[in-house]
Design a protein around this motif. Structure first.
Motif, short mmCIF file in Angstrom:
data_model
loop_
_atom_site.label_atom_id
_atom_site.label_comp_id
_atom_site.label_asym_id
_atom_site.label_seq_id
_atom_site.Cartn_x
_atom_site.Cartn_y
_atom_site.Cartn_z
N PRO A 17 -12.77 0.11 -13.57
CA PRO A 17 -13.67 0.54 -14.65
C PRO A 17 -12.88 1.31 -15.71
CG PRO A 17 -13.91 1.95 -12.73
CD PRO A 17 -13.00 0.84 -12.31
N PRO A 18 -13.42 1.45 -16.91
CA PRO A 18 -12.72 2.19 -17.96
C PRO A 18 -12.53 3.66 -17.58
CG PRO A 18 -14.50 0.86 -18.88
CD PRO A 18 -14.68 0.85 -17.39
N SER A 19 -11.53 4.28 -18.18
CA SER A 19 -11.21 5.67 -17.90
C SER A 19 -12.28 6.62 -18.42
CB SER A 19 -9.86 6.03 -18.53
OG SER A 19 -9.67 7.43 -18.57
N LYS A 20 -12.78 7.47 -17.54
CA LYS A 20 -13.72 8.51 -17.96
C LYS A 20 -13.03 9.50 -18.89
CE LYS A 20 -14.42 12.32 -15.76
NZ LYS A 20 -14.79 13.41 -14.84
N SER A 21 -11.84 9.93 -18.51
CA SER A 21 -11.14 10.97 -19.27
C SER A 21 -10.85 10.52 -20.70
CB SER A 21 -9.84 11.34 -18.57
OG SER A 21 -10.10 11.89 -17.29
N TYR A 22 -10.38 9.29 -20.85
CA TYR A 22 -10.08 8.80 -22.19
C TYR A 22 -11.36 8.53 -22.99
CZ TYR A 22 -4.99 8.27 -21.95
OH TYR A 22 -3.64 8.51 -21.90
N THR A 23 -12.40 8.04 -22.33
CA THR A 23 -13.65 7.79 -23.04
C THR A 23 -14.20 9.07 -23.65
OG1 THR A 23 -14.23 5.90 -21.61
CG2 THR A 23 -16.02 6.93 -22.84
N ILE A 24 -14.24 10.15 -22.87
CA ILE A 24 -14.79 11.40 -23.38
C ILE A 24 -13.91 11.97 -24.48
CG2 ILE A 24 -15.37 13.78 -22.78
CD1 ILE A 24 -16.35 12.80 -20.09
N ARG A 25 -12.60 11.92 -24.33
CA ARG A 25 -11.71 12.42 -25.39
C ARG A 25 -11.89 11.62 -26.67
NH1 ARG A 25 -9.60 13.99 -20.74
NH2 ARG A 25 -8.10 15.71 -20.61
N THR A 229 -9.10 1.64 -27.88
CA THR A 229 -9.46 0.88 -26.67
C THR A 229 -9.16 1.73 -25.44
OG1 THR A 229 -8.99 -1.24 -27.75
CG2 THR A 229 -9.05 -1.22 -25.34
N VAL A 230 -10.15 1.89 -24.59
CA VAL A 230 -10.02 2.71 -23.38
C VAL A 230 -9.38 1.89 -22.26
CG1 VAL A 230 -11.28 4.05 -21.66
CG2 VAL A 230 -12.04 4.04 -24.06
N GLU A 231 -8.36 2.42 -21.66
CA GLU A 231 -7.69 1.73 -20.55
C GLU A 231 -8.43 1.95 -19.24
OE1 GLU A 231 -4.32 4.75 -18.96
OE2 GLU A 231 -3.92 3.99 -20.97
N GLY A 232 -8.03 1.22 -18.21
CA GLY A 232 -8.66 1.33 -16.90
C GLY A 232 -8.43 2.69 -16.26
N ALA A 237 -9.92 3.50 -9.60
CA ALA A 237 -9.19 2.40 -8.96
C ALA A 237 -8.60 2.81 -7.62
CB ALA A 237 -8.08 1.90 -9.88
N SER A 238 -8.37 4.12 -7.42
CA SER A 238 -7.68 4.58 -6.22
C SER A 238 -8.40 4.17 -4.94
CB SER A 238 -7.50 6.10 -6.25
OG SER A 238 -8.72 6.78 -6.04
N TYR A 239 -9.74 4.09 -4.98
CA TYR A 239 -10.50 3.76 -3.77
C TYR A 239 -10.27 2.30 -3.38
CZ TYR A 239 -12.48 7.91 -5.76
OH TYR A 239 -12.60 9.15 -6.33
N PHE A 240 -10.15 1.42 -4.35
CA PHE A 240 -9.92 0.01 -4.04
C PHE A 240 -8.45 -0.27 -3.76
CE2 PHE A 240 -14.05 -0.16 -6.12
CZ PHE A 240 -14.75 -0.91 -5.18
N ILE A 241 -7.57 0.48 -4.40
CA ILE A 241 -6.15 0.37 -4.06
C ILE A 241 -5.95 0.81 -2.61
CG2 ILE A 241 -3.85 1.28 -4.56
CD1 ILE A 241 -4.70 1.50 -7.49
N GLY A 242 -6.59 1.92 -2.24
CA GLY A 242 -6.51 2.38 -0.85
C GLY A 242 -7.19 1.42 0.11
N LEU A 243 -8.31 0.85 -0.31
CA LEU A 243 -9.03 -0.11 0.53
C LEU A 243 -8.15 -1.30 0.87
CD1 LEU A 243 -11.90 -0.61 1.74
CD2 LEU A 243 -12.42 -1.88 -0.35
N GLY A 244 -7.38 -1.75 -0.13
CA GLY A 244 -6.48 -2.88 0.12
C GLY A 244 -5.41 -2.56 1.15
#
Length: 420
Positions: A17-25, A229-232, A237-244
């Motif tokens: 999903p898009p970055s929360k931190s960058y979206t708010i900034r 443009t907001v990056e991912g 992502a950490s939860y799915f990276i860890g899930l893998g």
């Protein structure tokens, strides 16, 4: 809302999903810029909606379309109605300095859960600027007036939250004589400050830094409208990276390996634990392998605590996770919340003030208390995939930053039933 999770084997690909931190900034910068800015790939979640709504109340016009938010900004002024930040600490801590720069009175309200999170540094800054303010459990009144500031230099600690500093940097260009921000203790979460400086630059604001990010000089400047443009989001992502790494192998797309986001540190964590990690363009593919214990300091990536601790629960040996003091001041006391839930799953945990020791083993299914904390819910969903028979209570809290989490969990192969 409850999420009942069965043992799962994951595969395929998930888009971050898009970055929360960058979206708010980007929202704050666009609202402060005269003209029309376009924010592409914004995160649509509770926290970003809170930011968009308060900025609209200040006078920004925000048009939401799928995949792009158009912001007509400039000429903000305090509204007559309350500015409700909901549960978004970033929105609260960014908004307060901006309101201090505006002529007039602003009343900022927020959900009770934010009351346990520190606000003292910004109140002390207001005192240095001769800005009157009053804080209660769910309300902050600010009597703004940037034209009447008594000083162009403020100081505050750098070890409580970088959000206070970022908020001041967002507001500083509005000060008639600019603003110098000096830290009385070394900055923690420095990558978040780099994110802010980078985002400001994209909207035409120059921030001079010195002393390894212990001093920031901002001249009086005008924000410039921009396309952004907001990056991912590396945190989500950490939860799915860890899930893998523990439940079958998975690819997460839309990530910038060179991002300023602190939680890209997740890759370092997994490599040190022995997971197979491959990066190709904006995609990260993680292959499962027996994980080994680590000693790791999360001070600069504190939001990774739930994810790393859950991975340590299935790693061979005793993992020591340090740098956790600020984790107690998040949506929950994450040190205690993580430790308590791991113990419910039969994992041995020793909890100290700023440290946690996790002895890896074989987790068993349990009822998990999310503590209404999105990161607790998502991390334990990841771990639950390895054992099943787990119920996560308060599972709807993921809407704070990742409303599509449970759908993506299913798409990846996670077996989950959502119920009220």
């Amino acid at each position: 809302m409850k999420a009942s999770i069965s043992k799962s084997v994951v595969s395929g690909a998930i888009a971050a999903p898009p970055s929360k931190s960058y979206t708010i900034r980007a929202l704050f910068a666009a609202a402060l810029a005269e003209g029309v800015s376009r924010i592409s790939n914004p995160l649509v979640a509770d926290d970003t909606e809170a930011a968009a709504e308060v900025l609209a109340q200040l006078g920004a016009v925000i048009e939401r379309q799928p995949g792009v938010w158009t912001v007509s900004g400039g000429h903000l002024k305090p509204p007559r109605q309350n500015l409700n930040c909901r549960q978004s600490a970033a929105t609260l801590r960014f908004l307060a300095p901006v309101c201090a720069m505006l002529d007039g009175e602003s009343r900022i309200t927020f959900d009770p859960g934010l009351a346990r999170r520190p606000m003292t540094p910004i109140l002390e800054v207001f005192s240095q600027l001769s800005v009157e303010s009053e804080l209660t459990d769910t309300c902050l009144d600010i009597h703004g007036g940037g034209s009447r500031f008594q000083t162009g230099v403020v100081s505050l600690p750098g070890n409580i939250s970088s959000q206070f500093i970022s908020g001041l940097l967002l507001a500083a260009p509005l000060a008639p004589d600019g603003l110098n921000v000096r830290l009385t203790t070394p900055a923690e979460s420095r990558d978040y400050l780099r994110m802010t400086v980078y985002c400001l630059r994209r909207f035409g604001i120059v921030v001079e830094t010195a002393g390894n990010l212990t001093e920031f000089r901002v001249q009086h400047q005008a924000y410039q409208a921009a396309d952004y443009t907001v990056e991912g989001d590396w945190s989500s992502a950490s939860y799915f990276i860890g899930l893998g790494a523990i439940a079958g192998g998975l690819t997460v797309t839309g990530l910038n390996e060179n991002s300023f986001q602190a939680d890209r540190f997740m890759l370092n964590c997994l490599r040190r634990m022995g997971a197979g990690v491959n990066i190709a363009g904006d995609s990260v593919t993680v292959s499962p392998s027996p994980l080994r214990a680590v000693e790791i300091d999360l001070n600069e990536a504190i939001d990774l605590l739930p994810t790393v601790a859950c991975l340590a629960a299935v790693a061979e040996g005793e993992s020591a996770i340090t740098g956790l003091e600020r984790a107690r001041l998040k949506e929950s006391d994450r040190v205690s919340a993580v430790a308590g839930n791991l113990k419910r799953m039969g994992i041995e945990v020793v909890e100290e003030a700023g440290r946690m020791t996790v002895t890896g083993g074989t987790p068993r299914g349990a009822v998990i208390d999310s503590h209404d904390d999105h990161r607790i819910a998502m991390a334990f969903a990841m771990l639950a995939a390895t054992c099943g028979d787990t119920v996560i209570e308060g599972a709807g809290c993921v809407a704070k930053t990742y409303p599509g989490f449970w759908q993506d969990f299913e798409t990846a192969g996670g077996k989950v039933i959502i119920s009220e």
